[in-house]
Design an enzyme around this catalytic site. Structure first.
Site, PDB file in Angstrom:
ATOM      1  N   HIS A 262      67.916  24.781 -37.606  1.00  0.00           N
ATOM      2  CA  HIS A 262      67.950  24.575 -39.059  1.00  0.00           C
ATOM      3  C   HIS A 262      67.715  25.930 -39.734  1.00  0.00           C
ATOM      4  CE1 HIS A 262      67.250  23.067 -43.030  1.00  0.00           C
ATOM      5  NE2 HIS A 262      66.077  23.672 -43.053  1.00  0.00           N
ATOM      6  N   ASP A 264      67.581  27.824 -43.166  1.00  0.00           N
ATOM      7  CA  ASP A 264      67.573  27.729 -44.622  1.00  0.00           C
ATOM      8  C   ASP A 264      68.511  28.779 -45.193  1.00  0.00           C
ATOM      9  OD1 ASP A 264      65.649  25.636 -45.236  1.00  0.00           O
ATOM     10  OD2 ASP A 264      64.184  26.926 -44.269  1.00  0.00           O
ATOM     11  N   ASP A 374      65.841  18.503 -43.710  1.00  0.00           N
ATOM     12  CA  ASP A 374      64.736  19.144 -44.425  1.00  0.00           C
ATOM     13  C   ASP A 374      64.777  18.927 -45.929  1.00  0.00           C
ATOM     14  OD1 ASP A 374      62.439  20.765 -44.608  1.00  0.00           O
ATOM     15  OD2 ASP A 374      63.618  22.553 -44.968  1.00  0.00           O
TER      16      ASP A 374
END
Length: 1004
Positions: A262, A264, A374
């Site tokens: 993941h 960002d 998220d």
């Protein structure tokens, strides 16, 4: 038998730490290291390779904040290592506890070919197994000295979050730069012992399996000569063979592991650094796929794929090959993993349009799942959008962070506002950074709430947030957990394979209706107001640009700016990422976002003005262009007409001080404090403001949450409040009233106005904000008895209770709305509309004196001032517009919400402009009018039922229509849809509550 568990477990820990792990690299020689520090921003790979470096020693400091350093490492493989596996150990000064949050590197060969990324948990580069010694080694490392923002003492204010304030002090100490022999047998022993030790710790003490493992481990340690670990590792492993081969119970929980990182798209680093993080991670993952035949890796966010394609073509070639092999999997089908609370209807739809189209165009792959591990909660309008994009599934993880209530399901059907249900999975492993530790796997099995009816869950496996991805250690552990007694089973699978299995085994899971509210991170609805305003205004400018450009293209041959609109949409969608739009990124990110939104506005305004000028023609007739989906002031929706004359609003002095605004529909009394003490609906003969209270009340709270400053507001903030009732000035201002207040180091200027012929009090607020750790609210205490209220969300609205009967309701003390909040009791409603705010709260009290009625208070959240991660959050001048609309039904709330966000545009021309498409029913709201993305010239119209009931409407096309088709969001005809009947350009439609429809109209 005596209980010697503690003794054996302590023995295992020390032997692993002090003897076995160090023996993975039994021999090493130092590499020669030189470095070149790039001036300014990162340079192309060729320039970094060609630069002349200076020698640097291990132990030296390097790396100014946000700098790039090119290390050249050279060495010779010793003759004695011939035939042995050799790796370079390249430690830039890593802290193993911060994968993705500090310095990182991408290793290149001298010809520029990428090898793999370097991260705190991934410091090795395979050199090979040379047949002869003496082989020369030369590698180049593009190292990013990204500073640590979220440190061991988190949330401390720091100036490191912007290159303009970060300084030049070196951040890191070069640690280890060696060539080393890699002993795979010892490494495999480490994996054996870690898996068994971690599993053992999770089993019940009374479990026979735990004791079997304990005895096997004890025997393995006995077989290991601590003075010759490398020579006896194979013997030690043989003592573990039987206990590792015992299969799992048939009833064991089954975990589908998905390789994952993941990343960002911006957070504690700027966008430009994410481009490099993605390159480092994808280099790592393609290399790991080559080494591990069972491994599967999934990556979401089409924007990140596009960055690799556009900025690192050499990495892209490897990625494309891995995708073709079916093992590097596009996931999610969105442009970015966006916030889903705040993006508007069209923007949320376009996240899927642009994301899915990218994967279709590049790879011919269509995703079935939305992948949002998220994101900070999910709006109730999202299921319909997922379905309309052609997807069937949703994965999220973040709901496990909720502070108050534990979500009751892990696999369920999520029902949105229109009744659409999406099969949803919420992994019980409770992390999107699973590392295959025994504690994580055991937690997933214990935590799984659907036992007895389902057995499958998913584990996103790999270091994320800042990237890095899956490691070879995780893959090795997964191999041992594939079928191991006492553990859940682990199999590498694609997201699609998991969802197909999960849906097949659990065809009728429970249903959750309404929003998936995250009981945490509520302040993300308010932090970084300029970013939120930039988003809202960009969304509406894009609507205008598409509407007027399409109208002009059909009517005048105006060149439709398809490529420009495509590019601008992607820019706006990128900035809806779940740490940009929510305001939780570093100062650099939001500084850049402000400039980006300014450029977007300039470009879209040019498109709008050019299209309107083309439509208006040359002349001196005054025209008003109305881009809203409802007629106003005699101007049709999507058209232009000469404005009608309007009366003036009366402004008079109030006997007790202050002023009165009266336009024959509303009479508003503003007292000497500049507060609204009455908003009287003349036609309804009804007061809006609660007795003895005042609206337009600015309130300031202290705001120092326990954690996550930019993200959180904790409920105790309400315990202390300061009402801003002192006014420096209350005076007429044209047809309105101007109020000036000062407090702390800040100043507020408001203008209250009442437009002629409108039941709408407009509140324009300008705040010069210089507070720290404060929360500013704008309050409207209303005399209305409502047990629930409506907040606009994507393609409709969602009801929340005004009471706190249960912990679920009490936890929603700060919530999201788009353009309106609406409250209603039978026969009378009130709306609060806004042009750029999202956060709000609604509370209710019963008056103990007087009439005993109910006061329902709506408060819009204006500004915060957290100091982490941006110590200057929201400092400076901000402008907001709200309106109080008494006597409003839900239709009025919808209409006024559009009106306040899409102001009229005026210019002169030859004649009025007829709309391209109109709806004869206010409940059927047209959200987009555009030309088809494929360049065919077809007109695409998207609309929905907005009031929450069934609707019949007639859409009228202002051009000759040769055919029409109902399509998905990607403008592809739906096979199951009935072709609409067209008669003289009129199309009859029937919609269920909140139903979303996309029509494609072929021009004759």
């Amino acid at each position: 038998m005596h209980d010697d568990r503690s003794l054996v477990e302590a023995r295992l820990k020390r032997v692993l730490d002090e003897r076995v792990r160090p023996a993975v690299y039994p021999e090493s020689v130092p590499l020669d290291v030189a470095v070149w520090h790039a001036p300014g921003e990162p340079v192309p790979v060729a320039e970094g390779l060609a630069a002349e470096p200076e020698p640097i020693e291990v132990g030296a400091r390097w790396g100014a904040p946000w700098g790039t350093s090119w290390f050249r490492v050279t060495g010779t493989v010793p003759e004695a290592w011939a035939g042995r596996t050799v790796e370079a150990i390249l430690d830039l000064g890593f802290d193993e506890n911060m994968p993705g949050f500090q310095c990182e590197g991408l290793v290149h060969r001298p010809d520029g070919t990428p090898v793999k990324g370097l991260n705190p948990r991934n410091q090795w580069v395979r050199v090979g197994a040379p047949a002869e010694g003496g082989e020369r080694v030369r590698l180049h490392i593009e190292a990013a000295s990204n500073p640590v923002i979220l440190d061991y003492h988190p949330f401390l204010p720091t100036r490191l979050g912007d290159k303009e304030t970060a300084g030049s002090e070196p951040q890191y100490t070069l640690a280890r730069m060696d060539l080393a022999v890699f002993d795979e047998t010892v490494w495999q022993l480490v994996m054996d012992l870690e898996v068994l030790g971690e599993l053992m710790a999770e089993l019940p003490v009374e479990s026979a399996r735990r004791w079997d493992i304990l005895r096997a481990v004890d025997k393995a340690l006995d077989a290991l000569d601590l003075q010759d670990v490398n020579g006896t590792a194979d013997r030690a492993r043989s003592r573990l063979t039987e206990v590792l081969a015992t299969p799992a119970a048939p009833s064991a929980h089954r975990i589908s592991a998905v390789g994952h990182a993941h990343i960002d798209s911006a957070w504690l680093w700027p966008l430009r650094e994410t481009v490099r993080k993605v390159a480092r991670t994808t280099s790592n993952m393609t290399a790991l796929l080559d080494d591990e035949p069972d491994f599967v890796f999934a990556m979401s966010q089409a924007q990140q794929w596009a960055w690799v394609r556009d900025h690192r073509p050499e990495v892209w070639a490897r990625v494309k090959k891995a995708v073709a092999d079916g093992r590097f999997v596009p996931a999610g089908g969105m442009w970015v993993e966006s916030d889903t609370n705040m993006p508007g209807s069209e923007a949320m739809a376009r996240q899927f349009v642009h994301g899915k189209r990218f994967f279709l165009d590049e790879f011919g792959i269509e995703n079935d799942e939305a992948w949002l591990p998220d994101t900070f909660g999910f709006a109730a309008g999202l299921p319909q959008i997922i379905k309309a994009a052609g997807s069937r599934f949703l994965l999220t993880q973040k709901i496990s962070w909720s502070q108050t209530n534990k979500f009751p399901h892990h696999t369920f059907r999520w029902e949105g506002i229109d009744g659409t249900r999406i099969f949803t999975h919420f992994p019980p492993v409770d992390t999107y950074n699973c590392s295959m530790k025994g504690g994580e796997i055991a937690h997933a099995a214990r935590n799984f709430k659907d036992k007895g009816v389902a057995r499958h869950s998913l584990a996103p496996t790999g270091w994320g947030d800042g990237g890095g991805g899956t490691t070879r250690e995780m893959v090795a552990k997964a191999a041992r957990l594939r079928d191991l007694e006492g553990s859940a089973t682990v199999t590498w699978e694609t997201p699609q394979a998991f969802f197909e299995k999960a849906a097949a085994e659990y065809p009728e899971p429970p249903v959750w209706v309404g929003e998936l509210y995250l009981e945490l991170h509520r302040a993300t609805l308010t932090s970084q107001a300029r970013t939120k305003q930039g988003n809202r205004r960009s969304e509406h400018l894009l609507r205008e640009a598409e509407l007027w450009a399409a109208t002009a293209a059909v009517r005048t041959g105006f060149p439709y700016p398809c490529e420009d609109l495509d590019r601008i949409w992607k820019t706006v969608l990128l900035h809806q990422f779940h740490d940009i739009l929510p305001g939780s990124s570093i100062a650099w990110v939001h500084r850049e976002a402000r400039r980006t939104y300014e450029r977007v506005a300039e470009e879209l305004n040019r498109i709008i003005e050019s299209a309107q000028r083309s439509l208006a023609g040359e002349g001196d007739t005054p025209l008003v262009f109305n881009a809203a989906p409802h007629a106003r002031g005699g101007v049709p929706a999507g058209g232009a007409r000469t404005p009608a004359a309007r009366d003036r609003t009366a402004l008079t002095a109030r006997p007790d001080g202050g002023h009165v605004l009266d336009n024959g529909l509303l009479r508003v009394e503003i007292d000497a404090r500049g507060l609204v003490v009455s908003a009287y609906d003349i036609e309804a003969d009804r007061e809006t403001i609660a007795p003895g209270l005042a609206a337009n009340l600015l309130q300031v709270h202290p705001d120092f949450p326990n954690m996550w400053d930019a993200w959180d507001v904790d409920e105790f903030y309400r315990n202390t409040v300061t009402d801003l009732t002192d006014a420096d000035e209350v005076a007429p201002d044209g047809e309105g009233v101007r109020i000036v207040r000062t407090f702390g180091a800040s100043r507020v200027t408001q203008v209250l106005s009442l437009a002629p012929g409108e039941r709408r009090l407009v509140v324009d607020t300008e705040v010069d904000w210089h507070e720290t750790e404060k929360f500013l609210k704008l309050a409207f205490p209303l005399d209305v008895h409502a047990e629930r209220y409506a907040s606009e969300t994507q393609f409709g609205h969602f009801h929340r209770p005004t009471h706190t009967n249960t912990s679920w309701e009490a936890a929603k003390f700060e919530a999201c709305n788009h353009r309106f909040v609406h409250l209603e009791e039978p026969g009378f409603g009130i709306a609060i509309v806004n042009d750029s705010t999202y956060g709000h709260d609604v509370t209710r009290t019963v008056r103990t004196e007087g009439d005993g009625g109910t006061t329902t208070t709506v408060r819009a959240s204006l500004l915060r001032a957290p100091r982490f991660p941006d110590p200057e959050t929201d400092q400076g001048v901000h402008r907001f517009r709200h309106a109080l609309v008494p006597g409003a039904g839900i239709g009025d709330a919808v209409r006024e919400g559009w009106r306040i966000n899409l102001p009229e545009r005026r210019l002169t021309g030859a004649a009025e402009v007829a709309p391209l498409v109109t709806s004869d029913q206010d409940a059927v709201v047209v959200t987009a009018v555009k030309l088809a993305d494929d360049g065919s010239g077809d007109v695409v119209v998207r609309f929905h039922e907005a009031f929450g009931g069934r609707a019949r409407a007639t859409l009228t096309a202002g051009f000759e229509v040769a055919g029409a088709a109902v399509t998905d969001l990607l403008e592809r005809p739906l096979a199951e849809a009935v072709a609409p009947d067209i008669r003289d350009g009129r199309i009859a439609v029937r919609l269920r509550p909140f139903e979303l429809v996309t029509l494609r109209l072929r021009r004759a």
